[in-house]
Write a protein that holds these residues in place. Structure first.
Motif, PDB file in Angstrom:
ATOM      1  N   SER A  86       0.786  -1.157  -0.005  1.00  0.00           N
ATOM      2  CA  SER A  86      -0.039   0.114  -0.226  1.00  0.00           C
ATOM      3  C   SER A  86       1.031   1.166   0.020  1.00  0.00           C
ATOM      4  O   SER A  86       1.956   1.200   0.509  1.00  0.00           O
ATOM      5  CB  SER A  86      -0.960  -0.063   1.169  1.00  0.00           C
ATOM      6  OG  SER A  86      -1.655   0.999   0.937  1.00  0.00           O
ATOM      7  N   ASN A 190      -3.064   2.305  -9.001  1.00  0.00           N
ATOM      8  CA  ASN A 190      -2.924   1.113  -9.371  1.00  0.00           C
ATOM      9  C   ASN A 190      -3.933   0.757 -10.461  1.00  0.00           C
ATOM     10  O   ASN A 190      -4.087  -0.362 -10.802  1.00  0.00           O
ATOM     11  CB  ASN A 190      -3.039   0.264  -8.147  1.00  0.00           C
ATOM     12  CG  ASN A 190      -2.124  -0.886  -8.324  1.00  0.00           C
ATOM     13  OD1 ASN A 190      -0.995  -1.145  -9.199  1.00  0.00           O
ATOM     14  ND2 ASN A 190      -2.267  -2.011  -7.668  1.00  0.00           N
ATOM     15  N   ALA A 191      -4.796   1.812 -10.725  1.00  0.00           N
ATOM     16  CA  ALA A 191      -6.031   1.820 -11.739  1.00  0.00           C
ATOM     17  C   ALA A 191      -7.124   0.580 -11.370  1.00  0.00           C
ATOM     18  O   ALA A 191      -8.043   0.502 -12.262  1.00  0.00           O
ATOM     19  CB  ALA A 191      -5.248   1.390 -13.063  1.00  0.00           C
ATOM     20  N   ASN A 193      -9.525   1.738  -9.065  1.00  0.00           N
ATOM     21  CA  ASN A 193     -10.976   2.407  -9.050  1.00  0.00           C
ATOM     22  C   ASN A 193     -11.457   2.923 -10.448  1.00  0.00           C
ATOM     23  O   ASN A 193     -12.725   2.677 -10.483  1.00  0.00           O
ATOM     24  CB  ASN A 193     -10.642   3.568  -8.055  1.00  0.00           C
ATOM     25  CG  ASN A 193     -11.733   4.193  -7.221  1.00  0.00           C
ATOM     26  OD1 ASN A 193     -12.504   3.200  -6.906  1.00  0.00           O
ATOM     27  ND2 ASN A 193     -11.829   5.403  -6.982  1.00  0.00           N
ATOM     28  N   THR A 317     -10.796  10.921  -3.665  1.00  0.00           N
ATOM     29  CA  THR A 317     -10.822   9.571  -3.141  1.00  0.00           C
ATOM     30  C   THR A 317     -10.313   9.427  -1.735  1.00  0.00           C
ATOM     31  O   THR A 317     -10.439   8.668  -1.042  1.00  0.00           O
ATOM     32  CB  THR A 317      -9.574   8.905  -3.756  1.00  0.00           C
ATOM     33  OG1 THR A 317      -8.440   9.788  -4.169  1.00  0.00           O
ATOM     34  CG2 THR A 317      -9.929   8.369  -5.342  1.00  0.00           C
TER      35      THR A 317
HETATM   36  N1  F0G Z   1      -6.370   8.430  -4.674  1.00  0.00           N
HETATM   37  C1  F0G Z   1      -6.053   7.848  -3.590  1.00  0.00           C
HETATM   38  C2  F0G Z   1      -6.165   8.643  -2.193  1.00  0.00           C
HETATM   39  C3  F0G Z   1      -5.345   6.790  -3.346  1.00  0.00           C
HETATM   40  O1  F0G Z   1      -4.923   6.094  -1.926  1.00  0.00           O
HETATM   41  C4  F0G Z   1      -5.146   5.745  -4.378  1.00  0.00           C
HETATM   42  C5  F0G Z   1      -4.574   4.369  -4.411  1.00  0.00           C
HETATM   43  C6  F0G Z   1      -5.661   6.313  -5.656  1.00  0.00           C
HETATM   44  C7  F0G Z   1      -6.348   7.413  -5.595  1.00  0.00           C
HETATM   45  C8  F0G Z   1      -5.362   5.499  -6.869  1.00  0.00           C
HETATM   46  O2  F0G Z   1      -6.562   4.362  -6.963  1.00  0.00           O
HETATM   47  O3  F0G Z   1      -4.945   2.507  -7.311  1.00  0.00           O
HETATM   48  O4  F0G Z   1      -7.159   2.415  -7.538  1.00  0.00           O
HETATM   49  O5  F0G Z   1      -5.750   3.583  -9.046  1.00  0.00           O
HETATM   50  N2  F0G Z   1      -4.074   3.995  -3.225  1.00  0.00           N
HETATM   51  C9  F0G Z   1      -3.525   2.547  -3.172  1.00  0.00           C
HETATM   52  C10 F0G Z   1      -3.124   2.425  -1.729  1.00  0.00           C
HETATM   53  C11 F0G Z   1      -2.431   2.363  -3.996  1.00  0.00           C
HETATM   54  O6  F0G Z   1      -2.153   1.516  -1.424  1.00  0.00           O
HETATM   55  O7  F0G Z   1      -3.800   3.071  -0.869  1.00  0.00           O
HETATM   56  P1  F0G Z   1      -6.035   3.253  -7.874  1.00  0.00           P
END
Ligand code: F0G
Length: 352
Positions: A86, A190-191, A193, A317
């Motif tokens: 993470s 990580n794509a 979402n 997010t």
């Molecule tokens: N925004 C936030 C606040 C995130 O924590 C993440 C991803 C994303 C956007 C991108 O989302 O990976 O689905 O494209 N966080 C992951 C983590 C990698 O380990 O908390 P994603």
């Protein structure tokens, strides 16, 4: 008015759960879709802009949507321990839900690149935290091998239940707007979402809940933009540590979502991200973490391409409190310390 039962109960018919699945929930989901007048004004042309403030989930990020599903299914399958790599938010969500479900959470993070609030959460919830000398992509490599070789369940978004839970964000947007938006602006790391949102919109479309699909507009930080450049980045760098990722696991699915929706991917610089971060806080009263602000930075960057009268949703997010150090560094306001406690002096300091 029924109390919100958590997203699995709310969207049970669309999710792979049965009556015997033990539901591990913190009543996540049902986050507000906030109209943004400042952003609408900046774009003009009668465009409506909404902010999906997913930082208001129980652990402060959208990860709770996926984690309630992944942990409930892990519990159903009898897992005793879960593991994830993470950049911070997944670790906080995995820790909270795993502990609530009576499991041991193990998290592997890139040493020195996880925002303070997220690390504090993982530690307090009771995760066993291993900080590696490497980046997120390398951490993901380690935990994938761990899950292949040891009795431990992977709860990164490679776990299909994660995306199932996260797709409910799209359901909520449609439930509030009465239809899908024209554009969906979303940060990409990580794509997972963007993949999940697209799944959600398509599923709701097939169920007749909306009669159109949004263009999926994905944004990455310029120093960590493999999906924009079309090749992995070996040394990703950005102040938006949440999306400091060089080789996204859901690469193919994200590109498929973009292509099927006639959307596009773009990079935003750290300066553009910080600008959006400050605008959201100081003009809208919405405090998000820098990675989240990339969806709004992207919207502002692409504003001339938005059709007149369009409805745009930006996904925020993660909550701003996740990264207090960034806020202290980039706050706009004046901060006067050590002021003498006399009304005249305080008034003078305030410019009266
Ligand atoms: N925004 C936030 C606040 C995130 O924590 C993440 C991803 C994303 C956007 C991108 O989302 O990976 O689905 O494209 N966080 C992951 C983590 C990698 O380990 O908390 P994603």
């Amino acid at each position: 008015c029924q109390p919100w039962p958590g997203l699995i109960e709310a969207y049970r018919e669309y999710l792979p759960v049965s009556t015997t699945t033990p539901i591990v929930t913190l009543l996540e989901g049902n986050t507000p879709l906030i109209p943004s007048f400042t952003l609408a004004e900046r774009i003009g042309r009668q465009v409506s802009v909404y902010i999906k403030y997913d930082g208001l989930n129980p652990t402060g990020s959208f990860k709770d949507r996926g984690m309630t599903m992944a942990i409930s299914k892990a519990k159903e399958e009898g897992a005793k321990a879960v593991i994830c790599a993470s950049t911070g938010n997944t670790s906080a969500a995995a820790a909270a839900y795993a502990r609530r479900g009576g499991m041991r959470p193990f998290v592997v993070i890139p040493d020195g690149y996880v925002a303070l609030g997220k690390l504090a959460q993982a530690l307090l919830y009771g995760a066993e935290v291993i900080a590696i000398r490497g980046n997120f992509d390398q951490a993901l490599g380690v935990v994938r091998q761990m899950a292949d070789n040891y009795p431990i369940t992977l709860v990164n978004s490679l776990n299909p239940y994660r995306l199932e839970g996260q797709k409910t964000g799209a359901f909520e947007v449609v439930d509030v707007l009465g239809n899908a938006p024209d554009w969906l602006c979303i940060p990409m790391g990580n794509a997972g979402n963007i993949t999940a949102y697209w799944m959600g919109f398509c599923q709701y479309f097939q169920a007749g809940k909306c009669d159109r699909l949004p263009k999926m507009m994905g944004f990455q930080a310029a120093g960590a933009a493999p999906l924009v450049n079309g090749q992995p980045v070996t040394k990703p760098e950005t102040i938006a540590t949440a999306i400091r990722i060089g080789n996204p696991a859901s690469w193919g699915k994200a590109v498929a979502a973009k292509d099927a929706s006639q959307g596009s991917f773009h990079a935003v610089t750290d300066a553009e991200i910080l600008n959006a971060y400050q605008i959201l806080a100081s003009e809208e009263g919405i405090f998000c973490e820098p990675a989240s602000a990339s969806s709004v930075a992207g919207l502002l960057k692409m504003k001339d391409e938005i059709p007149t009268g369009a409805t745009v949703v930006c996904i925020l997010t993660g909550h701003g409190l996740k990264d207090p150090e960034m806020a202290m560094k980039h706050g706009n306001s004046q901060f006067q310390k050590g002021v003498e406690m006399k009304v005249e002096v305080v008034a003078k300091a305030m410019g009266f």
